[in-house]
Design a protein around this motif. Structure first.
Motif, PDB file in Angstrom:
ATOM      1  N   LEU A 145       0.819  -1.205   0.000  1.00  0.00           N
ATOM      2  CA  LEU A 145       0.000   0.000   0.000  1.00  0.00           C
ATOM      3  C   LEU A 145       0.856   1.259   0.000  1.00  0.00           C
ATOM      4  O   LEU A 145       1.932   1.299   0.600  1.00  0.00           O
ATOM      5  CB  LEU A 145      -0.930   0.006   1.213  1.00  0.00           C
ATOM      6  CG  LEU A 145      -1.960  -1.125   1.226  1.00  0.00           C
ATOM      7  CD1 LEU A 145      -2.686  -1.162   2.563  1.00  0.00           C
ATOM      8  CD2 LEU A 145      -2.941  -0.966   0.079  1.00  0.00           C
ATOM      9  N   ARG A 146       0.337   2.289  -0.679  1.00  0.00           N
ATOM     10  CA  ARG A 146       0.981   3.598  -0.771  1.00  0.00           C
ATOM     11  C   ARG A 146      -0.035   4.660  -0.384  1.00  0.00           C
ATOM     12  O   ARG A 146      -1.207   4.584  -0.747  1.00  0.00           O
ATOM     13  CB  ARG A 146       1.483   3.866  -2.194  1.00  0.00           C
ATOM     14  CG  ARG A 146       2.343   2.742  -2.771  1.00  0.00           C
ATOM     15  CD  ARG A 146       3.627   2.573  -1.994  1.00  0.00           C
ATOM     16  NE  ARG A 146       4.460   1.519  -2.548  1.00  0.00           N
ATOM     17  CZ  ARG A 146       4.932   0.507  -1.836  1.00  0.00           C
ATOM     18  NH1 ARG A 146       4.629   0.380  -0.549  1.00  0.00           N
ATOM     19  NH2 ARG A 146       5.713  -0.383  -2.392  1.00  0.00           N
ATOM     20  N   ARG A 147       0.454   5.680   0.318  1.00  0.00           N
ATOM     21  CA  ARG A 147      -0.416   6.756   0.828  1.00  0.00           C
ATOM     22  C   ARG A 147      -0.050   8.072   0.155  1.00  0.00           C
ATOM     23  O   ARG A 147       1.119   8.457   0.135  1.00  0.00           O
ATOM     24  CB  ARG A 147      -0.198   6.872   2.327  1.00  0.00           C
ATOM     25  CG  ARG A 147      -0.887   8.040   2.973  1.00  0.00           C
ATOM     26  CD  ARG A 147      -0.469   8.125   4.420  1.00  0.00           C
ATOM     27  NE  ARG A 147      -1.110   9.208   5.130  1.00  0.00           N
ATOM     28  CZ  ARG A 147      -0.986   9.419   6.413  1.00  0.00           C
ATOM     29  NH1 ARG A 147      -0.231   8.615   7.160  1.00  0.00           N
ATOM     30  NH2 ARG A 147      -1.602  10.423   6.983  1.00  0.00           N
ATOM     31  N   CYS A 148      -1.037   8.753  -0.405  1.00  0.00           N
ATOM     32  CA  CYS A 148      -0.801  10.072  -0.979  1.00  0.00           C
ATOM     33  C   CYS A 148      -0.486  11.034   0.157  1.00  0.00           C
ATOM     34  O   CYS A 148      -1.242  11.142   1.133  1.00  0.00           O
ATOM     35  CB  CYS A 148      -2.033  10.547  -1.746  1.00  0.00           C
ATOM     36  SG  CYS A 148      -1.871  12.225  -2.409  1.00  0.00           S
ATOM     37  N   ALA A 149       0.629  11.728   0.038  1.00  0.00           N
ATOM     38  CA  ALA A 149       1.059  12.635   1.098  1.00  0.00           C
ATOM     39  C   ALA A 149       0.316  13.965   1.057  1.00  0.00           C
ATOM     40  O   ALA A 149       0.467  14.769   1.969  1.00  0.00           O
ATOM     41  CB  ALA A 149       2.569  12.872   1.003  1.00  0.00           C
ATOM     42  N   GLN A 150      -0.493  14.179   0.042  1.00  0.00           N
ATOM     43  CA  GLN A 150      -1.242  15.425  -0.056  1.00  0.00           C
ATOM     44  C   GLN A 150      -2.673  15.283   0.443  1.00  0.00           C
ATOM     45  O   GLN A 150      -3.152  16.106   1.205  1.00  0.00           O
ATOM     46  CB  GLN A 150      -1.241  15.932  -1.496  1.00  0.00           C
ATOM     47  CG  GLN A 150      -1.867  17.299  -1.666  1.00  0.00           C
ATOM     48  CD  GLN A 150      -1.533  17.925  -3.001  1.00  0.00           C
ATOM     49  OE1 GLN A 150      -0.562  17.585  -3.639  1.00  0.00           O
ATOM     50  NE2 GLN A 150      -2.358  18.861  -3.414  1.00  0.00           N
ATOM     51  N   CYS A 151      -3.353  14.196   0.053  1.00  0.00           N
ATOM     52  CA  CYS A 151      -4.772  14.074   0.421  1.00  0.00           C
ATOM     53  C   CYS A 151      -5.084  12.846   1.279  1.00  0.00           C
ATOM     54  O   CYS A 151      -6.196  12.700   1.744  1.00  0.00           O
ATOM     55  CB  CYS A 151      -5.644  14.059  -0.830  1.00  0.00           C
ATOM     56  SG  CYS A 151      -5.539  12.541  -1.797  1.00  0.00           S
ATOM     57  N   GLY A 152      -4.101  11.947   1.469  1.00  0.00           N
ATOM     58  CA  GLY A 152      -4.306  10.783   2.318  1.00  0.00           C
ATOM     59  C   GLY A 152      -4.843   9.554   1.611  1.00  0.00           C
ATOM     60  O   GLY A 152      -4.990   8.502   2.230  1.00  0.00           O
ATOM     61  N   HIS A 153      -5.132   9.640   0.316  1.00  0.00           N
ATOM     62  CA  HIS A 153      -5.645   8.493  -0.439  1.00  0.00           C
ATOM     63  C   HIS A 153      -4.692   7.311  -0.294  1.00  0.00           C
ATOM     64  O   HIS A 153      -3.486   7.439  -0.488  1.00  0.00           O
ATOM     65  CB  HIS A 153      -5.773   8.872  -1.917  1.00  0.00           C
ATOM     66  CG  HIS A 153      -6.132   7.734  -2.808  1.00  0.00           C
ATOM     67  ND1 HIS A 153      -5.183   6.893  -3.361  1.00  0.00           N
ATOM     68  CD2 HIS A 153      -7.343   7.300  -3.246  1.00  0.00           C
ATOM     69  CE1 HIS A 153      -5.790   5.993  -4.112  1.00  0.00           C
ATOM     70  NE2 HIS A 153      -7.107   6.221  -4.055  1.00  0.00           N
ATOM     71  N   VAL A 154      -5.230   6.157   0.075  1.00  0.00           N
ATOM     72  CA  VAL A 154      -4.428   4.930   0.148  1.00  0.00           C
ATOM     73  C   VAL A 154      -4.735   4.104  -1.095  1.00  0.00           C
ATOM     74  O   VAL A 154      -5.898   3.797  -1.371  1.00  0.00           O
ATOM     75  CB  VAL A 154      -4.720   4.125   1.431  1.00  0.00           C
ATOM     76  CG1 VAL A 154      -3.955   2.806   1.421  1.00  0.00           C
ATOM     77  CG2 VAL A 154      -4.342   4.945   2.669  1.00  0.00           C
ATOM     78  N   GLY A 155      -3.675   3.810  -1.848  1.00  0.00           N
ATOM     79  CA  GLY A 155      -3.809   3.026  -3.070  1.00  0.00           C
ATOM     80  C   GLY A 155      -2.793   1.899  -3.090  1.00  0.00           C
ATOM     81  O   GLY A 155      -1.861   1.863  -2.286  1.00  0.00           O
ATOM     82  N   CYS A 156      -2.975   0.987  -4.026  1.00  0.00           N
ATOM     83  CA  CYS A 156      -2.067  -0.158  -4.125  1.00  0.00           C
ATOM     84  C   CYS A 156      -0.846   0.190  -4.979  1.00  0.00           C
ATOM     85  O   CYS A 156      -0.869   1.098  -5.807  1.00  0.00           O
ATOM     86  CB  CYS A 156      -2.808  -1.375  -4.664  1.00  0.00           C
ATOM     87  SG  CYS A 156      -3.696  -1.127  -6.213  1.00  0.00           S
ATOM     88  N   CYS A 157       0.224  -0.570  -4.768  1.00  0.00           N
ATOM     89  CA  CYS A 157       1.507  -0.346  -5.435  1.00  0.00           C
ATOM     90  C   CYS A 157       1.480  -0.803  -6.885  1.00  0.00           C
ATOM     91  O   CYS A 157       0.528  -1.444  -7.339  1.00  0.00           O
ATOM     92  CB  CYS A 157       2.617  -1.062  -4.680  1.00  0.00           C
ATOM     93  SG  CYS A 157       2.588  -2.867  -4.868  1.00  0.00           S
ATOM     94  N   ASP A 158       2.551  -0.518  -7.605  1.00  0.00           N
ATOM     95  CA  ASP A 158       2.627  -0.866  -9.017  1.00  0.00           C
ATOM     96  C   ASP A 158       2.817  -2.355  -9.278  1.00  0.00           C
ATOM     97  O   ASP A 158       2.639  -2.802 -10.410  1.00  0.00           O
ATOM     98  CB  ASP A 158       3.731  -0.070  -9.706  1.00  0.00           C
ATOM     99  CG  ASP A 158       3.318   1.368  -9.970  1.00  0.00           C
ATOM    100  OD1 ASP A 158       2.132   1.701  -9.768  1.00  0.00           O
ATOM    101  OD2 ASP A 158       4.177   2.165 -10.381  1.00  0.00           O
ATOM    102  N   MET A 159       3.177  -3.144  -8.278  1.00  0.00           N
ATOM    103  CA  MET A 159       3.205  -4.595  -8.442  1.00  0.00           C
ATOM    104  C   MET A 159       1.794  -5.183  -8.384  1.00  0.00           C
ATOM    105  O   MET A 159       1.550  -6.263  -8.896  1.00  0.00           O
ATOM    106  CB  MET A 159       4.053  -5.255  -7.343  1.00  0.00           C
ATOM    107  CG  MET A 159       5.535  -5.091  -7.515  1.00  0.00           C
ATOM    108  SD  MET A 159       6.456  -5.868  -6.163  1.00  0.00           S
ATOM    109  CE  MET A 159       5.845  -7.547  -6.199  1.00  0.00           C
ATOM    110  N   SER A 160       0.890  -4.476  -7.748  1.00  0.00           N
ATOM    111  CA  SER A 160      -0.493  -4.925  -7.595  1.00  0.00           C
ATOM    112  C   SER A 160      -1.200  -4.920  -8.951  1.00  0.00           C
ATOM    113  O   SER A 160      -0.842  -4.144  -9.839  1.00  0.00           O
ATOM    114  CB  SER A 160      -1.240  -4.008  -6.625  1.00  0.00           C
ATOM    115  OG  SER A 160      -0.624  -4.013  -5.360  1.00  0.00           O
ATOM    116  N   PRO A 161      -2.211  -5.765  -9.113  1.00  0.00           N
ATOM    117  CA  PRO A 161      -2.896  -5.847 -10.400  1.00  0.00           C
ATOM    118  C   PRO A 161      -3.459  -4.520 -10.918  1.00  0.00           C
ATOM    119  O   PRO A 161      -3.449  -4.278 -12.114  1.00  0.00           O
ATOM    120  CB  PRO A 161      -4.031  -6.844 -10.141  1.00  0.00           C
ATOM    121  CG  PRO A 161      -3.534  -7.698  -9.040  1.00  0.00           C
ATOM    122  CD  PRO A 161      -2.713  -6.775  -8.163  1.00  0.00           C
ATOM    123  N   ASN A 162      -3.913  -3.647 -10.028  1.00  0.00           N
ATOM    124  CA  ASN A 162      -4.602  -2.433 -10.483  1.00  0.00           C
ATOM    125  C   ASN A 162      -3.823  -1.138 -10.346  1.00  0.00           C
ATOM    126  O   ASN A 162      -4.260  -0.112 -10.843  1.00  0.00           O
ATOM    127  CB  ASN A 162      -5.953  -2.321  -9.782  1.00  0.00           C
ATOM    128  CG  ASN A 162      -6.876  -3.430 -10.210  1.00  0.00           C
ATOM    129  OD1 ASN A 162      -7.206  -3.544 -11.384  1.00  0.00           O
ATOM    130  ND2 ASN A 162      -7.263  -4.279  -9.281  1.00  0.00           N
TER     131      ASN A 162
END
Length: 117
Positions: free
Chosen positions: A32-49
């Protein structure tokens, strides 16, 4: 006084304990990766999406921070640079320690390695 860095808001909490889009769709992620500006948590580039990168592409928010326990690094999508450490963001700083990688528990397919990017 703490130095202000454009694209980093240390007061914003993360959006949750997992990838926002994967959770909404019943999907899974590797890291998981967290946007340092708005807090959005998204998956990494190894992840399918690859929702962390897609978030940058749709918003232009340049910095992400690892949302993995024990990791504090940042990445700047604009300059393609990594940084060890940086401003401390609002807690929590990682997904729950008992959340498996890949995760979340119960949604990762048995052949998950075949789905990596």
């Amino acid at each position: 006084m703490t130095e202000q860095i454009e694209g980093i808001d240390p007061t914003v909490a993360p959006s949750g304990s997992g990838c926002v889009e994967c959770d909404a769709a019943g999907g899974w992620w590797v890291h998981l990766r967290r946007c340092a500006q708005c807090g959005h948590v998204g998956c990494c580039d190894m992840s399918p999406n690859q929702h962390g990168t897609k978030h940058f592409e749709s918003t232009g928010h340049p910095f992400i921070q690892s949302f993995e326990p024990g990791e504090e690094w940042y990445y700047n999508f604009t300059s393609k640079e990594m940084y060890e450490g940086g401003p401390e963001l609002a807690p929590p700083h990682a997904h729950p320690a008992d959340q498996p990688v890949p995760g979340p528990r119960g949604r990762v397919p048995a052949d998950w390695q075949q789905h990596l990017n």
